[in-house]
Design an enzyme around this catalytic site. Structure first.
Site, PDB file in Angstrom:
ATOM      1  N   ASP A 242       2.797  -4.372   8.080  1.00  0.00           N
ATOM      2  CA  ASP A 242       1.536  -3.647   7.920  1.00  0.00           C
ATOM      3  C   ASP A 242       0.404  -4.657   8.055  1.00  0.00           C
ATOM      4  O   ASP A 242       0.130  -5.434   7.152  1.00  0.00           O
ATOM      5  CB  ASP A 242       1.518  -2.974   6.539  1.00  0.00           C
TER       6      ASP A 242
ATOM      7  N   CYS B  11      -4.772   2.518  -3.759  1.00  0.00           N
ATOM      8  CA  CYS B  11      -3.552   3.000  -3.115  1.00  0.00           C
ATOM      9  C   CYS B  11      -2.431   1.966  -3.221  1.00  0.00           C
ATOM     10  O   CYS B  11      -1.638   1.780  -2.287  1.00  0.00           O
ATOM     11  CB  CYS B  11      -3.801   3.369  -1.656  1.00  0.00           C
TER      12      CYS B  11
ATOM     13  N   HIS C  89       0.861  -1.181   0.000  1.00  0.00           N
ATOM     14  CA  HIS C  89       0.000   0.000   0.000  1.00  0.00           C
ATOM     15  C   HIS C  89       0.897   1.232   0.000  1.00  0.00           C
ATOM     16  O   HIS C  89       2.019   1.202   0.498  1.00  0.00           O
ATOM     17  CB  HIS C  89      -0.875  -0.031   1.263  1.00  0.00           C
TER      18      HIS C  89
ATOM     19  N   LYS D 204     -10.966  -0.631  10.275  1.00  0.00           N
ATOM     20  CA  LYS D 204     -11.070  -1.837   9.460  1.00  0.00           C
ATOM     21  C   LYS D 204     -11.487  -3.045  10.298  1.00  0.00           C
ATOM     22  O   LYS D 204     -11.626  -4.151   9.766  1.00  0.00           O
ATOM     23  CB  LYS D 204      -9.743  -2.113   8.748  1.00  0.00           C
TER      24      LYS D 204
ATOM     25  N   GLN E  44      -4.900  -5.201   7.077  1.00  0.00           N
ATOM     26  CA  GLN E  44      -5.875  -6.114   6.488  1.00  0.00           C
ATOM     27  C   GLN E  44      -5.844  -7.503   7.118  1.00  0.00           C
ATOM     28  O   GLN E  44      -6.618  -8.383   6.721  1.00  0.00           O
ATOM     29  CB  GLN E  44      -5.635  -6.242   4.979  1.00  0.00           C
TER      30      GLN E  44
END
Length: 415
Positions: free
Chosen positions: A209, A373, A132, A235, A212
């Protein structure tokens, strides 16, 4: 903690759980809403919104240092979230949980605080082709400032990282590896434990990261052994504007503050300022208190359902949606990794993804379109963007069926 219902059957009664999300019970353009944009922001259950509302109505006060009862009540509620996050990801110490405004802010904090102090000309930062922008641009900025260099791990056409190339890129110059756990554009679940192990064998630090990943499956940070791990509340059924940076205590202690101001200080004079202890050294100013309390409530909610239950349900829906989309002529899924989370990016032959998304919206179907993104991913496939359907546990097979009907309608509309 507020119960989802009066009996334990709700843990597998997905229709009853879905009813906890009032936003889903509405019409868009005269059609029942089909919300398949969960990778951008998941929806919020009424339990969470009620908890935030309760803070505003009954507890609203600034946190920390206040001796009056309302401030202490707000502080207790806010700081209880830190403990909940620690337990949710199995961090070793509560002070390893740094509150930020989200994943992007967390990555910037590490890049600017750790990177500015530790990166020098010629040092290398390893990223992947599927990152991302939030895990690309902060490293570009600090590389330009320090003279460090970015090295990129490529992926294959299925959307899987080339692990042989990754291993070959590791060297004595590698100061940081920053890799996404789950791709927001492809759904690929990367082998982050292997990535971390190889980096540590090379004496390199690793930032993951996890924006998700955390909402969809159980994450054990001690088992992964990541040096830094980031994620966002919005999220995972929580509010926007709030997130988490996990960092190993010994590394955080050696990092300078990222921002200056109230709460991150110990003592201030015009001659010298000393810093507060962890985690407050990195938390300058009045925080988004309601959002922090909301994240705590969202964690309670997810825990009550069970992360294993959530992962299993979303795997079922992903499998169903993949099979149904693959049965459509002229529709191609972008990202076919063997290990995937509940994200399906797709293209409809000769139809721009934005046009497809616009027509789907007329049918009440919310998908995300564009480059998500993640422009390097689109460059890999030589496409401008995709339509992306991202699935959450409160979605249903009926939602998928409506998406399929919507795609057929799009094809007929442009035929």
């Amino acid at each position: 903690m507020t119960k989802l219902a009066n009996d334990t059957s709700t843990k597998t009664d997905w229709n009853k759980i879905r009813s906890q999300f009032p936003v889903l019970d509405q019409k868009i353009n005269g059609q029942d809403l089909v919300y398949l944009d969960n990778a951008a922001s998941s929806q919020m259950p009424v339990i969470v919104s009620d908890r935030i509302d309760h803070y505003h109505k009954k507890e609203h006060s600034n946190v920390h240092r206040g001796i009056h009862s309302l401030s202490q009540k707000a502080t207790d509620a806010y700081e209880s979230t830190r403990t909940k996050v620690q337990e949710f990801i199995n961090a070793r110490h509560k002070e390893e949980i740094i509150f930020t405004t989200g994943t992007t802010d967390s990555i910037n904090l590490v890049a600017q605080s750790y990177g500015r102090k530790n990166f020098n000309t010629g040092d290398e930062i390893i990223l992947s082709e599927m990152e991302h922008h939030a895990n690309i641009v902060p490293w570009q900025l600090i590389a330009e400032e320090t003279g460090a260099v970015l090295r990129i791990v490529p992926m294959n056409d299925a959307g899987e990282l080339d692990m042989d190339t990754y291993e070959s890129l590791l060297s004595e110059k590698t100061k940081m590896v920053a890799i996404v756990h789950v791709s927001n554009a492809l759904g690929t679940v990367n082998p982050v434990k292997e990535i971390i192990n190889l980096a540590h064998q090379n004496e390199s630090l690793v930032l993951i990261d996890g924006a998700q990943a955390v909402p969809h499956s159980k994450v054990d940070i001690q088992d992964l052994d990541a040096d830094f791990y980031t994620f966002s509340a919005h999220k995972m059924c929580g509010p926007t504007g709030f997130g988490v940076l996990y960092g190993k205590k010994e590394i955080l202690q050696d990092m300078p503050p990222y921002r200056g101001g109230g709460d991150m200080i110990d003592k201030v004079t015009f001659e010298e300022t000393t810093w507060n202890d962890l985690p407050y050294k990195f938390e300058a100013g009045t925080p988004p208190i309601a959002a922090g309390i909301g994240l705590g409530s969202a964690i309670d909610y997810l825990n009550e359902i069970g992360m294993d239950e959530i992962a299993s349900r979303e795997a079922q829906l992903l499998d169903y949606a993949t099979k149904r989309i693959n049965d459509l002529e002229g529709v191609r899924i972008i990202g076919t990794a063997k290990d995937k989370a509940s994200v399906i990016s797709f293209l409809i032959d000769n139809i721009h993804s934005t046009d497809a998304g616009t027509i789907l919206d007329q049918k009440g179907i919310a998908v995300r379109t564009g480059h998500h993104c993640a422009q390097p991913i689109m460059q890999h496939y030589d496409i401008p963007g995709t339509a992306r359907a991202s699935i959450s546990f409160y979605n249903t097979e009926e939602d998928i069926d409506k998406l399929i009907d919507g795609i057929k309608y799009v094809k007929d509309f442009f035929s």
